[in-house]
Scaffold this motif. Structure first.
Motif, PDB file in Angstrom:
ATOM      1  N   ALA A  41      31.357 -28.578 -41.168  1.00 45.34           N
ATOM      2  CA  ALA A  41      31.460 -27.199 -41.215  1.00 45.34           C
ATOM      3  C   ALA A  41      30.179 -26.477 -40.266  1.00 45.34           C
ATOM      4  O   ALA A  41      29.998 -25.298 -40.123  1.00 45.34           O
ATOM      5  CB  ALA A  41      31.090 -26.729 -42.652  1.00 45.34           C
ATOM      6  N   ALA A  42      29.708 -27.642 -39.519  1.00 39.33           N
ATOM      7  CA  ALA A  42      28.431 -26.856 -38.339  1.00 39.33           C
ATOM      8  C   ALA A  42      29.118 -26.280 -37.236  1.00 39.33           C
ATOM      9  O   ALA A  42      30.225 -26.649 -36.613  1.00 39.33           O
ATOM     10  CB  ALA A  42      27.679 -28.185 -38.109  1.00 39.33           C
ATOM     11  N   GLU A  43      28.540 -25.268 -36.901  1.00 40.13           N
ATOM     12  CA  GLU A  43      28.887 -24.875 -35.560  1.00 40.13           C
ATOM     13  C   GLU A  43      28.465 -25.757 -34.198  1.00 40.13           C
ATOM     14  O   GLU A  43      27.471 -26.290 -34.316  1.00 40.13           O
ATOM     15  CB  GLU A  43      27.932 -23.434 -35.073  1.00 40.13           C
ATOM     16  CG  GLU A  43      28.215 -22.564 -36.403  1.00 40.13           C
ATOM     17  CD  GLU A  43      29.646 -21.617 -36.182  1.00 40.13           C
ATOM     18  OE1 GLU A  43      30.285 -21.866 -34.998  1.00 40.13           O
ATOM     19  OE2 GLU A  43      30.174 -21.158 -37.256  1.00 40.13           O
ATOM     20  N   VAL A  44      29.252 -26.025 -33.280  1.00 44.08           N
ATOM     21  CA  VAL A  44      28.886 -26.715 -31.813  1.00 44.08           C
ATOM     22  C   VAL A  44      28.958 -26.081 -30.853  1.00 44.08           C
ATOM     23  O   VAL A  44      29.999 -25.408 -30.494  1.00 44.08           O
ATOM     24  CB  VAL A  44      29.771 -28.003 -32.089  1.00 44.08           C
ATOM     25  CG1 VAL A  44      29.147 -28.790 -30.797  1.00 44.08           C
ATOM     26  CG2 VAL A  44      29.408 -28.785 -33.268  1.00 44.08           C
TER      27      VAL A  44
ATOM     28  N   ARG B  42      41.515 -39.621 -38.069  1.00 44.91           N
ATOM     29  CA  ARG B  42      40.783 -38.129 -37.459  1.00 44.91           C
ATOM     30  C   ARG B  42      39.538 -38.674 -37.444  1.00 44.91           C
ATOM     31  O   ARG B  42      38.711 -39.023 -37.890  1.00 44.91           O
ATOM     32  CB  ARG B  42      41.218 -37.349 -38.483  1.00 44.91           C
ATOM     33  CG  ARG B  42      42.537 -36.736 -38.230  1.00 44.91           C
ATOM     34  CD  ARG B  42      42.985 -35.450 -38.951  1.00 44.91           C
ATOM     35  NE  ARG B  42      44.082 -35.121 -39.083  1.00 44.91           N
ATOM     36  CZ  ARG B  42      45.069 -35.557 -40.105  1.00 44.91           C
ATOM     37  NH1 ARG B  42      44.553 -35.980 -41.082  1.00 44.91           N
ATOM     38  NH2 ARG B  42      46.303 -35.146 -39.748  1.00 44.91           N
ATOM     39  N   LEU B  43      39.006 -37.978 -36.213  1.00 42.13           N
ATOM     40  CA  LEU B  43      37.485 -37.851 -35.897  1.00 42.13           C
ATOM     41  C   LEU B  43      37.212 -36.228 -35.740  1.00 42.13           C
ATOM     42  O   LEU B  43      38.101 -35.509 -35.265  1.00 42.13           O
ATOM     43  CB  LEU B  43      37.083 -38.485 -34.845  1.00 42.13           C
ATOM     44  CG  LEU B  43      37.348 -39.903 -34.505  1.00 42.13           C
ATOM     45  CD1 LEU B  43      37.124 -40.520 -33.270  1.00 42.13           C
ATOM     46  CD2 LEU B  43      36.545 -40.644 -35.587  1.00 42.13           C
ATOM     47  N   ARG B  44      36.055 -35.779 -36.368  1.00 44.47           N
ATOM     48  CA  ARG B  44      35.832 -34.293 -36.517  1.00 44.47           C
ATOM     49  C   ARG B  44      34.320 -34.345 -35.769  1.00 44.47           C
ATOM     50  O   ARG B  44      33.506 -34.662 -36.299  1.00 44.47           O
ATOM     51  CB  ARG B  44      35.958 -33.832 -37.838  1.00 44.47           C
ATOM     52  CG  ARG B  44      35.785 -32.386 -37.968  1.00 44.47           C
ATOM     53  CD  ARG B  44      35.969 -31.668 -39.242  1.00 44.47           C
ATOM     54  NE  ARG B  44      35.716 -30.103 -39.124  1.00 44.47           N
ATOM     55  CZ  ARG B  44      36.738 -29.226 -39.406  1.00 44.47           C
ATOM     56  NH1 ARG B  44      37.883 -29.608 -39.531  1.00 44.47           N
ATOM     57  NH2 ARG B  44      36.024 -28.009 -39.400  1.00 44.47           N
ATOM     58  N   PHE B  45      34.423 -33.066 -34.901  1.00 48.08           N
ATOM     59  CA  PHE B  45      32.879 -32.755 -34.621  1.00 48.08           C
ATOM     60  C   PHE B  45      32.638 -31.371 -34.813  1.00 48.08           C
ATOM     61  O   PHE B  45      32.756 -30.427 -34.049  1.00 48.08           O
ATOM     62  CB  PHE B  45      33.017 -33.143 -32.828  1.00 48.08           C
ATOM     63  CG  PHE B  45      33.496 -34.566 -32.627  1.00 48.08           C
ATOM     64  CD1 PHE B  45      32.528 -35.477 -32.550  1.00 48.08           C
ATOM     65  CD2 PHE B  45      34.706 -35.003 -32.593  1.00 48.08           C
ATOM     66  CE1 PHE B  45      32.683 -36.717 -32.330  1.00 48.08           C
ATOM     67  CE2 PHE B  45      35.006 -36.275 -32.319  1.00 48.08           C
ATOM     68  CZ  PHE B  45      33.859 -37.180 -32.233  1.00 48.08           C
ATOM     69  N   GLY B  46      32.183 -31.062 -36.082  1.00 49.75           N
ATOM     70  CA  GLY B  46      31.812 -29.881 -36.510  1.00 49.75           C
ATOM     71  C   GLY B  46      33.067 -28.843 -36.648  1.00 49.75           C
ATOM     72  O   GLY B  46      34.147 -29.296 -36.439  1.00 49.75           O
ATOM     73  N   LYS B  47      32.888 -27.400 -36.480  1.00 49.33           N
ATOM     74  CA  LYS B  47      34.001 -26.759 -36.429  1.00 49.33           C
ATOM     75  C   LYS B  47      34.756 -26.677 -35.073  1.00 49.33           C
ATOM     76  O   LYS B  47      35.840 -26.005 -34.881  1.00 49.33           O
ATOM     77  CB  LYS B  47      33.468 -25.303 -36.884  1.00 49.33           C
ATOM     78  CG  LYS B  47      33.233 -24.809 -38.186  1.00 49.33           C
ATOM     79  CD  LYS B  47      32.647 -23.478 -38.213  1.00 49.33           C
ATOM     80  CE  LYS B  47      32.482 -22.827 -39.610  1.00 49.33           C
ATOM     81  NZ  LYS B  47      31.743 -21.505 -39.472  1.00 49.33           N
ATOM     82  N   LEU B  48      33.925 -27.321 -33.960  1.00 45.20           N
ATOM     83  CA  LEU B  48      34.514 -27.107 -32.547  1.00 45.20           C
ATOM     84  C   LEU B  48      35.909 -27.854 -32.262  1.00 45.20           C
ATOM     85  O   LEU B  48      36.690 -27.463 -31.667  1.00 45.20           O
ATOM     86  CB  LEU B  48      33.424 -27.465 -31.662  1.00 45.20           C
ATOM     87  CG  LEU B  48      33.884 -27.585 -30.120  1.00 45.20           C
ATOM     88  CD1 LEU B  48      33.909 -25.821 -30.070  1.00 45.20           C
ATOM     89  CD2 LEU B  48      32.823 -27.957 -29.277  1.00 45.20           C
ATOM     90  N   LEU B  49      35.679 -29.208 -32.963  1.00 44.03           N
ATOM     91  CA  LEU B  49      36.975 -30.069 -32.269  1.00 44.03           C
ATOM     92  C   LEU B  49      37.209 -31.249 -33.294  1.00 44.03           C
ATOM     93  O   LEU B  49      36.483 -31.796 -34.162  1.00 44.03           O
ATOM     94  CB  LEU B  49      36.521 -30.669 -30.910  1.00 44.03           C
ATOM     95  CG  LEU B  49      37.494 -31.553 -30.236  1.00 44.03           C
ATOM     96  CD1 LEU B  49      36.956 -31.298 -28.757  1.00 44.03           C
ATOM     97  CD2 LEU B  49      37.560 -32.967 -30.673  1.00 44.03           C
TER      98      LEU B  49
END
Ligand SMILES: [Fe+2]
Length: 524
Positions: free
Chosen positions: A152-155, A300-307
């Motif tokens: 849920a972090a902003e990147v 799946r890989l997640r990088f915050g809310k960005l991608l």
């Protein structure tokens, strides 16, 4: 089938025992602590066993997989090659290792080629870390890695590279030397990490041996490729996310069907060998559900809310190529709407995920070109490349229509396989000029496959003319660098003038931008 992998029943029993312990440890989230007591601690090794360097991969917000492999020749000389060995790791917040944040041990077993995979947990999100391994008083080179931002972090900004297709004999891995210098947040490999056979002329080095089939042969092939110090530098520079294409097993294989006259049973034995060697040499988590020739690797890989990145496998489950493979006129088999490239389980998983996706950019990291790439035959007929998404037009349309109907935010497909750079706009119906653009596709050229290459050629020019949704073509070697912010996706196609001579400079051949909310390609 599995028995074919092992020379001795004892080794097979120990392997199955180890696999059951791995699975249990995985379920308990206790993989790093595995096999204490079972593994032998080595007090002193007279030689450095870290001959292939280090790697990391599949970052999560609190975890990353660390990898290395112990040199079998060193272990043999030390009389340790039959033993399960304890390997220690440490993870630090600084390159000087003055602030150690995590340390532990894992077991490296002969059944898995003394590869070491530590799924280190308890790390902080969106942080750079440094790591190294240790056994018998010898330390490995250090690697740099990075955790993902929390979901849920902003990147503000994320930079990643992708690459594919590195036939060792065709050229040097100069692309990786340049990639290593960029300190990416992530490096994605889209397959053809090794090649199972030799072809072509003007070979600049040898990967030794004929077409490979057995586990020992696949291991030896990976060792040769991984011995390249430019590739090692790229692995040590950033975490990787890896998938495979066909050459990790056999050219253009489809599920249980080989390219040539091999039987299904032979291909499955080969798949078991190729997949196991892939796991042993890649910085990936132990695939849940791995059984011999069956190894589920889509994830799946997640990088915050960005991608969010959907890593796909378009080889293991596909229906066989239609109409005899290659570039062909369409036939009845090709127009069978039930044919699948992803297989039903992976397709369901992917479509469900895309329908509920909430990241700003949603990436499909996969092998084969998705945009239509039909050629015109001598009689004016349309020729479909049957090995890529053009060979599976109904499933492609279902996928692209799902993106449109679900309103998946900013879908971007990244692709390897065809040894050429391309940029394309994705539409549910490539024959209908009114069909809306629903996503963007960036296809990366090869690292070395095909030799030096060229900026453009008749093949690419003709395909651009016949496929108006495809905007860019280049046939040089290189990789693709991507810089993503909440407002914009930027792709830089990086090219080398040659790969048959080491040390070539790299340059940006072309750049495209996609704005948030508008999947059309903009030249930059
Ligand atoms: Fe390839």
């Amino acid at each position: 089938m599995k028995a074919a992998i092992f020379q001795r029943p004892l080794a097979r029993r120990r392997f199955l025992f180890l696999m059951s312990r791995l699975s249990a440890a995985l379920a308990l989230g206790a993989l790093p602590a595995l096999a204490h007591g079972a593994a032998r601690r080595v007090n002193q090794l007279p030689e450095d066993p870290f001959y292939l360097g280090v790697a990391s991969g599949d970052p999560r917000a609190d975890a990353v997989v660390l990898w290395t492999r112990l040199d079998p020749a060193v272990l043999r000389r030390a009389g340790l090659d039959e033993d399960v060995l304890q390997v220690d790791y440490e993870v630090a917040a600084d390159a000087g290792f003055s602030r150690i944040e995590r340390a532990g041990s894992i077991a490296a077993a002969p059944e898995l080629g003394h590869s070491a995979h530590a799924d280190v947990r308890g790390l902080r999100p969106d942080r750079e870390y440094f790591y190294r391994w240790r056994i018998g008083g010898v330390a490995s080179p250090a690697g740099r890695t990075r955790t993902a931002a929390a979901g849920a972090a902003e990147v503000d900004r994320f930079r990643f590279a992708f690459a594919s297709c590195q036939q060792y004999e065709h050229g040097y891995y100069t692309a990786y030397r340049h990639m290593a210098e960029e300190n990416f947040d992530l490096i994605v490999h889209l397959g053809d990490y090794i090649y199972e056979r030799t072809w072509g002329e003007n070979l600049v080095r040898s990967h030794e041996g004929p077409e490979i089939h057995t586990l020992a042969e696949y291991r030896a092939r990976y060792e040769t490729y991984r011995s390249d110090t430019d590739l090692q530098a790229a692995h040590a520079s950033a975490p990787w996310a890896v998938t495979w294409d066909d050459h990790e097993v056999d050219n253009n294989y489809a599920a249980q069907t080989a390219e040539d006259e091999q039987t299904q049973e032979q291909l499955l034995a080969r798949r078991a060998a190729g997949y196991q060697a892939w796991y042993e040499f890649m910085p990936v988590r132990l695939p849940v559900g791995w059984q011999g020739p069956d190894m589920p690797i889509h994830r799946r890989l997640r990088f915050g809310k960005l991608l969010e990145m959907n890593v796909l496998d378009t080889r293991q489950y596909r229906d066989d190529q239609a109409c005899g493979d290659g570039r062909r006129p369409s036939c009845a088999e090709h127009m069978d709407p039930s044919r699948s490239l992803l297989g039903q389980a992976q397709k369901r998983w992917l479509l469900d995920g895309l329908a509920s996706a909430d990241a700003r950019w949603n990436v499909l990291a996969q092998q084969i070109m998705m945009a239509g790439l039909r050629a015109v035959g001598e009689g004016g007929e349309q020729l479909w490349p049957m090995d890529i998404w053009d060979g599976y037009p109904f499933e492609r349309r279902e996928l692209l229509q799902t993106l449109a109907d679900a309103g998946t935010p900013n879908p971007v497909v990244i692709t390897g396989d065809i040894h050429t750079h391309w940029a394309a706009e994705l539409k549910p119906d490539f024959d209908d000029p009114a069909s809306p653009v629903v996503g963007s596709e960036f296809v990366g050229s090869s690292v070395s496959s095909g030799g030096d290459g060229e900026d453009s050629n008749d093949y690419g020019t003709a395909l651009l003319a016949n496929n108006p949704h495809v905007k860019f073509f280049n046939a040089q070697r290189g990789y693709v660098a991507n810089t993503i912010t909440p407002a914009q996706w930027r792709t830089d196609y990086k090219v080398l003038p040659r790969v048959t001579v080491a040390g070539a400079p790299i340059s940006i051949r072309k750049s495209y931008i996609v704005e948030d909310g508008d999947p059309r390609l903009r030249e930059d």
